[in-house]
Design a protein around this motif. Structure first.
Motif, PDB file in Angstrom:
ATOM      1  N   HIS A 108       0.843  -1.192   0.000  1.00  0.00           N
ATOM      2  CA  HIS A 108       0.000   0.000   0.000  1.00  0.00           C
ATOM      3  C   HIS A 108       0.878   1.241   0.000  1.00  0.00           C
ATOM      4  O   HIS A 108       2.012   1.201   0.464  1.00  0.00           O
ATOM      5  N   THR A 109       0.327   2.340  -0.478  1.00  0.00           N
ATOM      6  CA  THR A 109       1.030   3.615  -0.336  1.00  0.00           C
ATOM      7  C   THR A 109       0.654   4.208   1.023  1.00  0.00           C
ATOM      8  O   THR A 109      -0.374   3.847   1.608  1.00  0.00           O
ATOM      9  N   VAL A 110       1.480   5.099   1.508  1.00  0.00           N
ATOM     10  CA  VAL A 110       1.173   5.802   2.752  1.00  0.00           C
ATOM     11  C   VAL A 110       0.013   6.749   2.449  1.00  0.00           C
ATOM     12  O   VAL A 110       0.073   7.501   1.471  1.00  0.00           O
ATOM     13  N   PRO A 111      -1.041   6.736   3.256  1.00  0.00           N
ATOM     14  CA  PRO A 111      -2.173   7.640   3.000  1.00  0.00           C
ATOM     15  C   PRO A 111      -1.720   9.099   2.951  1.00  0.00           C
ATOM     16  O   PRO A 111      -0.870   9.528   3.738  1.00  0.00           O
ATOM     17  N   LYS A 112      -2.266   9.853   2.016  1.00  0.00           N
ATOM     18  CA  LYS A 112      -1.887  11.263   1.810  1.00  0.00           C
ATOM     19  C   LYS A 112      -2.039  12.089   3.086  1.00  0.00           C
ATOM     20  O   LYS A 112      -1.287  13.029   3.317  1.00  0.00           O
ATOM     21  N   GLN A 113      -3.010  11.728   3.944  1.00  0.00           N
ATOM     22  CA  GLN A 113      -3.233  12.482   5.170  1.00  0.00           C
ATOM     23  C   GLN A 113      -2.034  12.398   6.117  1.00  0.00           C
ATOM     24  O   GLN A 113      -1.849  13.261   6.964  1.00  0.00           O
ATOM     25  N   LEU A 151      16.060   8.262  -1.978  1.00  0.00           N
ATOM     26  CA  LEU A 151      17.222   7.895  -2.779  1.00  0.00           C
ATOM     27  C   LEU A 151      16.884   6.850  -3.834  1.00  0.00           C
ATOM     28  O   LEU A 151      17.321   6.952  -4.976  1.00  0.00           O
ATOM     29  N   VAL A 152      16.128   5.842  -3.450  1.00  0.00           N
ATOM     30  CA  VAL A 152      15.859   4.724  -4.343  1.00  0.00           C
ATOM     31  C   VAL A 152      14.404   4.294  -4.201  1.00  0.00           C
ATOM     32  O   VAL A 152      13.856   4.309  -3.103  1.00  0.00           O
ATOM     33  N   SER A 153      13.794   3.938  -5.312  1.00  0.00           N
ATOM     34  CA  SER A 153      12.444   3.376  -5.264  1.00  0.00           C
ATOM     35  C   SER A 153      12.538   1.885  -5.545  1.00  0.00           C
ATOM     36  O   SER A 153      13.367   1.448  -6.337  1.00  0.00           O
ATOM     37  N   ILE A 154      11.712   1.140  -4.863  1.00  0.00           N
ATOM     38  CA  ILE A 154      11.623  -0.302  -5.102  1.00  0.00           C
ATOM     39  C   ILE A 154      10.193  -0.576  -5.537  1.00  0.00           C
ATOM     40  O   ILE A 154       9.252  -0.284  -4.802  1.00  0.00           O
ATOM     41  N   GLY A 155      10.033  -1.141  -6.715  1.00  0.00           N
ATOM     42  CA  GLY A 155       8.703  -1.417  -7.229  1.00  0.00           C
ATOM     43  C   GLY A 155       8.151  -0.242  -8.013  1.00  0.00           C
ATOM     44  O   GLY A 155       8.780   0.810  -8.135  1.00  0.00           O
ATOM     45  N   PRO A 156       6.952  -0.424  -8.547  1.00  0.00           N
ATOM     46  CA  PRO A 156       6.401   0.563  -9.468  1.00  0.00           C
ATOM     47  C   PRO A 156       5.756   1.796  -8.835  1.00  0.00           C
ATOM     48  O   PRO A 156       5.517   2.772  -9.530  1.00  0.00           O
ATOM     49  N   LEU A 157       5.477   1.791  -7.544  1.00  0.00           N
ATOM     50  CA  LEU A 157       4.720   2.900  -6.964  1.00  0.00           C
ATOM     51  C   LEU A 157       5.406   4.246  -7.106  1.00  0.00           C
ATOM     52  O   LEU A 157       4.744   5.259  -7.335  1.00  0.00           O
ATOM     53  N   HIS A 158       6.702   4.321  -6.970  1.00  0.00           N
ATOM     54  CA  HIS A 158       7.426   5.588  -7.076  1.00  0.00           C
ATOM     55  C   HIS A 158       8.384   5.593  -8.267  1.00  0.00           C
ATOM     56  O   HIS A 158       9.152   6.540  -8.437  1.00  0.00           O
ATOM     57  N   HIS A 159       8.341   4.542  -9.060  1.00  0.00           N
ATOM     58  CA  HIS A 159       9.249   4.421 -10.199  1.00  0.00           C
ATOM     59  C   HIS A 159       9.053   5.587 -11.171  1.00  0.00           C
ATOM     60  O   HIS A 159       7.946   6.002 -11.457  1.00  0.00           O
ATOM     61  N   TYR A 216      -0.461  -5.277  -5.051  1.00  0.00           N
ATOM     62  CA  TYR A 216      -0.592  -3.843  -4.848  1.00  0.00           C
ATOM     63  C   TYR A 216      -2.043  -3.453  -4.611  1.00  0.00           C
ATOM     64  O   TYR A 216      -2.935  -3.902  -5.325  1.00  0.00           O
ATOM     65  N   ALA A 217      -2.280  -2.603  -3.612  1.00  0.00           N
ATOM     66  CA  ALA A 217      -3.630  -2.134  -3.312  1.00  0.00           C
ATOM     67  C   ALA A 217      -4.141  -1.227  -4.430  1.00  0.00           C
ATOM     68  O   ALA A 217      -5.333  -1.204  -4.713  1.00  0.00           O
ATOM     69  N   GLU A 218      -3.238  -0.489  -5.062  1.00  0.00           N
ATOM     70  CA  GLU A 218      -3.608   0.401  -6.160  1.00  0.00           C
ATOM     71  C   GLU A 218      -3.417  -0.319  -7.493  1.00  0.00           C
ATOM     72  O   GLU A 218      -2.590  -1.222  -7.603  1.00  0.00           O
ATOM     73  N   THR A 219      -4.125   0.128  -8.496  1.00  0.00           N
ATOM     74  CA  THR A 219      -3.913  -0.385  -9.835  1.00  0.00           C
ATOM     75  C   THR A 219      -2.617   0.198 -10.367  1.00  0.00           C
ATOM     76  O   THR A 219      -2.398   1.410 -10.304  1.00  0.00           O
ATOM     77  N   ILE A 220      -1.749  -0.660 -10.875  1.00  0.00           N
ATOM     78  CA  ILE A 220      -0.484  -0.213 -11.451  1.00  0.00           C
ATOM     79  C   ILE A 220      -0.732   0.015 -12.940  1.00  0.00           C
ATOM     80  O   ILE A 220      -1.068  -0.909 -13.663  1.00  0.00           O
TER      81      ILE A 220
END
Length: 159
Positions: free
Chosen positions: A36-41, A54-62, A107-111
Protein backbone atom coordinates in the motif's frame (compact mmCIF):
# COMPACT_ATOMS: atom_id res chain seq x y z
CA UNK A 1 -34.56 -7.60 19.79
CA UNK A 2 -34.34 -4.16 21.32
CA UNK A 3 -31.93 -3.12 24.02
CA UNK A 4 -32.35 -0.02 26.09
CA UNK A 5 -29.34 1.72 27.54
CA UNK A 6 -29.48 5.21 29.03
CA UNK A 7 -32.78 6.04 27.32
CA UNK A 8 -31.35 5.08 23.92
CA UNK A 9 -33.09 2.33 21.98
CA UNK A 10 -30.97 0.38 19.51
CA UNK A 11 -32.26 -2.34 17.29
CA UNK A 12 -29.20 -4.60 17.18
CA UNK A 13 -30.49 -6.67 14.27
CA UNK A 14 -31.08 -3.56 12.13
CA UNK A 15 -27.68 -2.18 13.11
CA UNK A 16 -26.01 -5.48 12.20
CA UNK A 17 -27.86 -5.61 8.86
CA UNK A 18 -26.77 -2.07 8.08
CA UNK A 19 -23.15 -2.84 8.95
CA UNK A 20 -23.22 -6.08 6.89
CA UNK A 21 -24.41 -4.10 3.89
CA UNK A 22 -21.59 -1.60 4.34
CA UNK A 23 -18.99 -4.36 4.81
CA UNK A 24 -20.26 -6.29 1.79
CA UNK A 25 -19.96 -3.20 -0.41
CA UNK A 26 -16.25 -2.68 0.32
CA UNK A 27 -14.11 -2.95 -2.83
CA UNK A 28 -12.56 -6.36 -3.43
CA UNK A 29 -8.89 -6.72 -2.52
CA UNK A 30 -7.11 -9.88 -3.64
CA UNK A 31 -5.84 -11.95 -0.73
CA UNK A 32 -2.26 -11.32 -1.93
CA UNK A 33 -2.72 -7.54 -1.59
CA UNK A 34 -0.03 -6.43 0.83
CA UNK A 35 1.61 -3.35 -0.72
CA UNK A 36 0.00 0.00 0.00
CA UNK A 37 1.03 3.61 -0.34
CA UNK A 38 1.17 5.80 2.75
CA UNK A 39 -2.17 7.64 3.00
CA UNK A 40 -1.89 11.26 1.81
CA UNK A 41 -3.23 12.48 5.17
CA UNK A 42 -0.05 11.21 6.87
CA UNK A 43 2.36 12.96 4.49
CA UNK A 44 2.27 16.34 6.28
CA UNK A 45 3.39 14.66 9.51
CA UNK A 46 6.73 13.67 7.99
CA UNK A 47 7.02 13.96 4.21
CA UNK A 48 10.51 12.45 4.13
CA UNK A 49 9.34 9.33 5.98
CA UNK A 50 6.48 8.85 3.49
CA UNK A 51 8.37 9.10 0.21
CA UNK A 52 11.57 7.51 -1.07
CA UNK A 53 14.54 9.85 -0.90
CA UNK A 54 17.22 7.89 -2.78
CA UNK A 55 15.86 4.72 -4.34
CA UNK A 56 12.44 3.38 -5.26
CA UNK A 57 11.62 -0.30 -5.10
CA UNK A 58 8.70 -1.42 -7.23
CA UNK A 59 6.40 0.56 -9.47
CA UNK A 60 4.72 2.90 -6.96
CA UNK A 61 7.43 5.59 -7.08
CA UNK A 62 9.25 4.42 -10.20
CA UNK A 63 10.12 7.15 -12.67
CA UNK A 64 10.12 10.06 -10.23
CA UNK A 65 12.74 12.54 -11.37
CA UNK A 66 14.55 12.78 -8.04
CA UNK A 67 15.01 8.98 -7.95
CA UNK A 68 16.26 8.51 -11.52
CA UNK A 69 20.00 8.68 -10.71
CA UNK A 70 19.71 5.40 -8.81
CA UNK A 71 18.06 3.59 -11.74
CA UNK A 72 21.38 3.25 -13.59
CA UNK A 73 22.98 1.90 -10.43
CA UNK A 74 20.18 -0.69 -10.05
CA UNK A 75 20.69 -1.78 -13.66
CA UNK A 76 24.39 -2.31 -12.98
CA UNK A 77 23.37 -4.59 -10.12
CA UNK A 78 21.08 -6.48 -12.52
CA UNK A 79 23.96 -6.85 -14.97
CA UNK A 80 26.20 -8.26 -12.23
CA UNK A 81 23.36 -10.46 -10.95
CA UNK A 82 22.90 -11.97 -14.43
CA UNK A 83 26.62 -12.70 -14.70
CA UNK A 84 26.50 -14.60 -11.42
CA UNK A 85 23.48 -16.79 -12.11
CA UNK A 86 22.80 -19.77 -14.30
CA UNK A 87 19.78 -18.26 -16.04
CA UNK A 88 19.57 -15.75 -18.85
CA UNK A 89 17.83 -12.40 -18.98
CA UNK A 90 15.17 -14.06 -21.16
CA UNK A 91 14.59 -16.74 -18.50
CA UNK A 92 14.00 -14.14 -15.79
CA UNK A 93 11.74 -12.01 -17.99
CA UNK A 94 9.64 -15.08 -18.89
CA UNK A 95 9.38 -16.09 -15.24
CA UNK A 96 8.19 -12.65 -14.15
CA UNK A 97 5.77 -12.47 -17.10
CA UNK A 98 4.20 -15.75 -15.94
CA UNK A 99 3.75 -14.28 -12.44
CA UNK A 100 2.68 -10.81 -13.54
CA UNK A 101 -0.98 -11.04 -12.49
CA UNK A 102 -0.05 -12.40 -9.06
CA UNK A 103 2.57 -9.65 -8.64
CA UNK A 104 0.14 -6.90 -9.68
CA UNK A 105 -2.43 -8.28 -7.23
CA UNK A 106 0.01 -7.57 -4.39
CA UNK A 107 -0.59 -3.84 -4.85
CA UNK A 108 -3.63 -2.13 -3.31
CA UNK A 109 -3.61 0.40 -6.16
CA UNK A 110 -3.91 -0.39 -9.84
CA UNK A 111 -0.48 -0.21 -11.45
CA UNK A 112 -0.90 1.62 -14.74
CA UNK A 113 2.37 0.41 -16.29
CA UNK A 114 2.37 -1.60 -19.49
CA UNK A 115 3.18 -5.28 -19.07
CA UNK A 116 6.71 -4.76 -20.43
CA UNK A 117 7.44 -1.78 -18.17
CA UNK A 118 6.08 -3.58 -15.10
CA UNK A 119 8.16 -6.69 -15.77
CA UNK A 120 11.34 -4.66 -16.23
CA UNK A 121 10.77 -2.69 -13.01
CA UNK A 122 10.19 -5.90 -11.06
CA UNK A 123 13.27 -7.61 -12.49
CA UNK A 124 15.64 -4.67 -11.99
CA UNK A 125 14.42 -4.05 -8.46
CA UNK A 126 14.38 -7.72 -7.45
CA UNK A 127 17.96 -8.22 -8.64
CA UNK A 128 19.01 -5.04 -6.83
CA UNK A 129 17.44 -6.17 -3.54
CA UNK A 130 18.93 -9.67 -3.79
CA UNK A 131 22.39 -8.29 -4.59
CA UNK A 132 22.29 -5.79 -1.74
CA UNK A 133 21.14 -8.40 0.78
CA UNK A 134 23.69 -10.98 -0.36
CA UNK A 135 26.49 -8.41 -0.43
CA UNK A 136 25.63 -7.37 3.08
CA UNK A 137 25.56 -10.97 4.29
CA UNK A 138 28.54 -12.39 2.37
CA UNK A 139 31.79 -10.44 2.15
CA UNK A 140 32.83 -12.56 -0.85
CA UNK A 141 29.86 -11.13 -2.80
CA UNK A 142 31.39 -7.68 -2.44
CA UNK A 143 34.45 -8.77 -4.45
CA UNK A 144 32.46 -10.65 -7.08
CA UNK A 145 33.80 -14.05 -6.07
CA UNK A 146 30.67 -16.15 -5.56
CA UNK A 147 27.84 -17.32 -7.77
CA UNK A 148 24.43 -16.26 -6.43
CA UNK A 149 22.79 -19.57 -7.37
CA UNK A 150 25.56 -21.47 -5.54
CA UNK A 151 24.97 -19.44 -2.37
CA UNK A 152 21.23 -20.06 -2.51
CA UNK A 153 21.29 -23.73 -3.60
CA UNK A 154 23.99 -24.89 -1.23
CA UNK A 155 22.31 -23.77 1.95
CA UNK A 156 24.54 -20.82 2.75
CA UNK A 157 21.66 -18.44 2.24
CA UNK A 158 17.93 -19.14 2.31
CA UNK A 159 15.37 -17.11 0.40
Amino acid sequence: MKETNNDTSINIEELAASMRGELNSLPFLPSQCCIHTVPKQLHPLNEKACTPQLVSIGPLHHGKEELKPMEEHKKRHLQDFLQRTDLSLVDYLKDIKEKEKRLRDCYAETIEFSSDEFIIVILVDAAFIIKVLLSYHFKTMRNGKENIVYLINHGRFKI
